[in-house]
Design a protein around this motif. Structure first.
Motif, mmCIF file in Angstrom:
data_model
loop_
_atom_site.group_PDB
_atom_site.id
_atom_site.type_symbol
_atom_site.label_atom_id
_atom_site.label_comp_id
_atom_site.label_asym_id
_atom_site.label_seq_id
_atom_site.Cartn_x
_atom_site.Cartn_y
_atom_site.Cartn_z
ATOM 1 N N TYR A 165 115.986 -2.203 -36.297
ATOM 2 C CA TYR A 165 115.050 -1.671 -35.309
ATOM 3 C C TYR A 165 114.484 -0.340 -35.776
ATOM 4 C CZ TYR A 165 117.604 2.095 -32.756
ATOM 5 O OH TYR A 165 118.190 3.272 -32.359
ATOM 6 N N ALA A 166 113.412 0.097 -35.095
ATOM 7 C CA ALA A 166 112.766 1.370 -35.399
ATOM 8 C C ALA A 166 113.289 2.417 -34.421
ATOM 9 C CB ALA A 166 111.247 1.232 -35.274
ATOM 10 N N PRO A 167 114.123 3.357 -34.865
ATOM 11 C CA PRO A 167 114.749 4.301 -33.935
ATOM 12 C C PRO A 167 113.759 5.203 -33.209
ATOM 13 C CG PRO A 167 115.151 4.947 -36.210
ATOM 14 C CD PRO A 167 114.558 3.578 -36.253
ATOM 15 N N GLU A 168 112.588 5.438 -33.828
ATOM 16 C CA GLU A 168 111.598 6.282 -33.160
ATOM 17 C C GLU A 168 111.000 5.621 -31.925
ATOM 18 O OE1 GLU A 168 109.142 4.002 -36.251
ATOM 19 O OE2 GLU A 168 111.196 4.755 -35.981
ATOM 20 N N MET A 169 111.206 4.315 -31.793
ATOM 21 C CA MET A 169 110.724 3.591 -30.620
ATOM 22 C C MET A 169 111.770 3.565 -29.508
ATOM 23 S SD MET A 169 107.827 2.747 -31.967
ATOM 24 C CE MET A 169 107.075 1.508 -30.905
ATOM 25 N N ASP A 170 112.935 4.117 -29.782
ATOM 26 C CA ASP A 170 114.068 4.101 -28.853
ATOM 27 C C ASP A 170 114.148 5.446 -28.135
ATOM 28 O OD1 ASP A 170 116.445 3.646 -27.540
ATOM 29 O OD2 ASP A 170 117.693 3.642 -29.344
ATOM 30 N N GLU A 171 113.556 5.524 -26.948
ATOM 31 C CA GLU A 171 113.477 6.775 -26.204
ATOM 32 C C GLU A 171 114.866 7.309 -25.871
ATOM 33 O OE1 GLU A 171 111.359 8.568 -22.145
ATOM 34 O OE2 GLU A 171 111.005 6.500 -22.769
ATOM 35 N N PHE A 175 118.760 2.703 -26.045
ATOM 36 C CA PHE A 175 119.167 1.404 -26.582
ATOM 37 C C PHE A 175 120.385 1.574 -27.496
ATOM 38 C CE2 PHE A 175 118.878 -1.814 -29.990
ATOM 39 C CZ PHE A 175 118.855 -2.977 -29.240
ATOM 40 N N MET A 176 120.294 2.521 -28.410
ATOM 41 C CA MET A 176 121.383 2.756 -29.349
ATOM 42 C C MET A 176 122.697 3.049 -28.635
ATOM 43 S SD MET A 176 121.930 5.802 -32.151
ATOM 44 C CE MET A 176 120.398 5.551 -33.030
ATOM 45 N N ASN A 177 122.654 3.896 -27.639
ATOM 46 C CA ASN A 177 123.871 4.296 -26.948
ATOM 47 C C ASN A 177 124.563 3.127 -26.257
ATOM 48 O OD1 ASN A 177 123.636 6.985 -27.762
ATOM 49 N ND2 ASN A 177 122.379 7.539 -25.981
ATOM 50 N N LYS A 178 123.786 2.152 -25.814
ATOM 51 C CA LYS A 178 124.385 0.966 -25.186
ATOM 52 C C LYS A 178 124.961 0.030 -26.250
ATOM 53 C CE LYS A 178 121.465 1.053 -21.045
ATOM 54 N NZ LYS A 178 120.384 0.370 -20.288
ATOM 55 N N VAL A 179 124.215 -0.148 -27.324
ATOM 56 C CA VAL A 179 124.666 -1.059 -28.386
ATOM 57 C C VAL A 179 125.907 -0.517 -29.081
ATOM 58 C CG1 VAL A 179 124.053 -2.063 -30.617
ATOM 59 C CG2 VAL A 179 122.388 -2.064 -28.747
ATOM 60 N N LYS A 180 125.998 0.800 -29.218
ATOM 61 C CA LYS A 180 127.127 1.416 -29.907
ATOM 62 C C LYS A 180 128.476 1.071 -29.274
ATOM 63 C CE LYS A 180 126.134 5.778 -30.003
ATOM 64 N NZ LYS A 180 126.234 7.229 -30.277
ATOM 65 N N LYS A 181 128.463 0.696 -28.028
ATOM 66 C CA LYS A 181 129.709 0.352 -27.343
ATOM 67 C C LYS A 181 130.303 -0.954 -27.868
ATOM 68 C CE LYS A 181 128.244 2.747 -23.122
ATOM 69 N NZ LYS A 181 127.858 2.592 -21.685
ATOM 70 N N HIS A 182 129.480 -1.700 -28.594
ATOM 71 C CA HIS A 182 129.927 -2.965 -29.170
ATOM 72 C C HIS A 182 130.219 -2.725 -30.658
ATOM 73 C CE1 HIS A 182 128.598 -5.211 -25.564
ATOM 74 N NE2 HIS A 182 127.701 -4.252 -25.515
ATOM 75 N N GLU A 183 131.475 -2.584 -30.996
ATOM 76 C CA GLU A 183 131.866 -2.167 -32.340
ATOM 77 C C GLU A 183 131.509 -3.176 -33.424
ATOM 78 O OE1 GLU A 183 135.977 -1.148 -32.289
ATOM 79 O OE2 GLU A 183 135.681 0.637 -31.026
ATOM 80 N N ASN A 184 131.282 -4.428 -33.042
ATOM 81 C CA ASN A 184 130.969 -5.448 -34.042
ATOM 82 C C ASN A 184 129.500 -5.439 -34.457
ATOM 83 O OD1 ASN A 184 130.537 -6.485 -31.293
ATOM 84 N ND2 ASN A 184 129.758 -8.307 -32.324
ATOM 85 N N VAL A 185 128.676 -4.624 -33.799
ATOM 86 C CA VAL A 185 127.235 -4.623 -34.066
ATOM 87 C C VAL A 185 126.843 -3.412 -34.912
ATOM 88 C CG1 VAL A 185 124.925 -4.653 -33.061
ATOM 89 C CG2 VAL A 185 126.820 -5.792 -31.879
ATOM 90 N N VAL A 186 126.111 -3.673 -35.984
ATOM 91 C CA VAL A 186 125.606 -2.628 -36.870
ATOM 92 C C VAL A 186 124.150 -2.351 -36.536
ATOM 93 C CG1 VAL A 186 125.065 -2.054 -39.271
ATOM 94 C CG2 VAL A 186 127.182 -3.289 -38.720
ATOM 95 N N LEU A 187 123.814 -1.090 -36.312
ATOM 96 C CA LEU A 187 122.423 -0.704 -36.072
ATOM 97 C C LEU A 187 121.785 -0.290 -37.388
ATOM 98 C CD1 LEU A 187 122.660 1.268 -32.718
ATOM 99 C CD2 LEU A 187 121.113 -0.637 -33.169
ATOM 100 N N SER A 188 120.651 -0.917 -37.676
ATOM 101 C CA SER A 188 119.980 -0.684 -38.947
ATOM 102 C C SER A 188 118.551 -0.213 -38.736
ATOM 103 C CB SER A 188 119.976 -1.988 -39.764
ATOM 104 O OG SER A 188 119.292 -1.812 -40.990
#
Length: 379
Positions: A165-171, A175-188
């Motif tokens: 995803y494009a982090p600059e589009m994530d106000e 989004f990141m803070n919610k996804v981070k709670k799932h340890e099996n998911v890598v944010l790229s």
């Protein structure tokens, strides 16, 4: 029990010469060739001096053999799995595209419920799009690009391993803070116009991976380092499409030097034309023209690749100072560690899955073994 004898066994930190590997569905032992007689074996494979390594892992592949993940069918995913074992791939992440939400959900549902018995193992999903920046859409269809939406993907976080995803589009990184709670998911970070500062902040807050480095992102400039500069200044995993087209071969060695060989992951980003003849194909609902070297949209934009993962290994081996063990780690150890599966796959170690490949000096695959069973063999 079975054995592979007379092989050069590639471990994470060394190569065992003239050694034998004992296995069933998991790796049992590594011994000298003369010790094989001590085991009660059902069969013996003679590697004839070739390399034996852990099975290759492709973390970014849309399709191959005429099929695409977004087809959303058992047949499509089954044929992709059967095709890529010929390239030494034993595990992979089917990768999605920016398309209508219902088609993305169909593809995710299909992957969740599919069980491949005669091909490479599906170990999750790489969600590439639709949460990207239209400015760097690449071959993604702009009509279906949306801002990061947690509610859209929350029901599939059990199977999603990577989200590009494009982090600059994530106000405010909601989004990141919610996804981070799932340890099996890598944010790229990928398909992004983030500045150096934005990219660095994203890394500090949870992004730990970069999708196809250099491609579809703000580039490196000495006054505006962009995403590439942030990658060079960090210690995160990064993909490299080593087909000599997406990235010039002259840059391979410097790129690996800067990013560290333990962080570089070779991927194919292959689309449905992988392992197929030249001609016209489709990607994300768009016409793709494929020749002997590349896949491109009608406006000449690169549309994924037709690269095979064993070819990527060969290209890095032939164009850098790195030895075969170090390069193989980029398609075994590194991807397994990046998605948290190194305890199960990614190296030859007692107790791990017997996912193995045998290949020669040119990285030509002669055998692909998954969970101890041979699925590809060149006689």
């Amino acid at each position: 029990m079975k054995a592979i004898v007379n092989g050069k066994i590639i471990l994470e930190d060394r190569i065992l010469e003239d050694s034998a590997l004992i296995y069933d569905d998991k790796i049992i032992n590594m011994v000298s060739n003369y010790q094989v007689r001590e085991f009660n074996l059902d069969s013996i494979i003679d590697a004839k001096g070739d390399y034996v390594s852990a099975g290759f892992i492709d973390l970014h592949i849309h399709g191959s053999g005429g099929y695409d993940t977004m087809d959303g069918t058992y047949e499509a995913q089954s044929m992709i799995s059967k095709t890529i074992i010929k390239n030494g791939v034993t595990s992979y992440l089917p990768t999605t595209m920016s398309m209508p939400k219902e088609l993305i959900k169909k593809a995710l549902h299909n992957i969740r419920n599919i069980h491949i018995k005669d091909g490479a193992k599906i170990v999750g999903v790489h969600l590439e799009g639709p949460f990207i920046n239209p400015k760097f859409k690449g071959a993604q269809n702009e009509d279906y690009i949306i801002k990061p939406d947690y509610d859209f993907i929350k029901d599939y976080l059990d199977i999603i391993r990577i989200i590009t995803y494009a982090p600059e589009m994530d106000e405010k990184f909601q989004f990141m803070n919610k996804v981070k709670k799932h340890e099996n998911v890598v944010l790229s970070m990928g398909h992004t116009d983030a500045s150096f500062e934005e990219a660095t902040k994203a890394i500090e807050n949870g992004v730990n991976y970069v999708t196809h480095a250099f491609n579809a992102m703000s580039g490196l400039h000495h006054r505006n380092p962009g995403v590439v500069g942030a990658l060079f200044s960090s210690d995160i995993y990064c993909e490299l499409i080593a087909d000599t087209i997406h990235v010039h071969k002259g840059l391979f060695e410097a790129f690996i030097d800067i990013n560290k060989k333990e962080r570089v992951i070779l991927v194919t980003d292959s689309m449905r034309a992988g392992c197929m003849k030249c001609g016209n194909y489709e990607l994300g609902g768009q016409r793709v023209i494929v020749d002997e070297n590349s896949a491109r949209l009608e406006d000449n934009t690169l549309a994924g690749s037709i690269l095979r993962l064993n070819e990527a290994v060969e290209n890095i081996k032939d164009n850098t100072k790195y030895d075969i063990r170090e390069v193989v780690n980029m398609v075994t150890v590194n991807p397994a560690k990046a998605i948290g599966l190194y305890d199960k796959i990614g190296s030859i170690r007692i107790g791990k899955s017997a996912d193995l490949v045998i290949f020669d000096e040119n990285i030509t695959i002669s055998k692909t073994i998954i969970n101890g069973k041979t699925f590809h063999e060149v006689v």
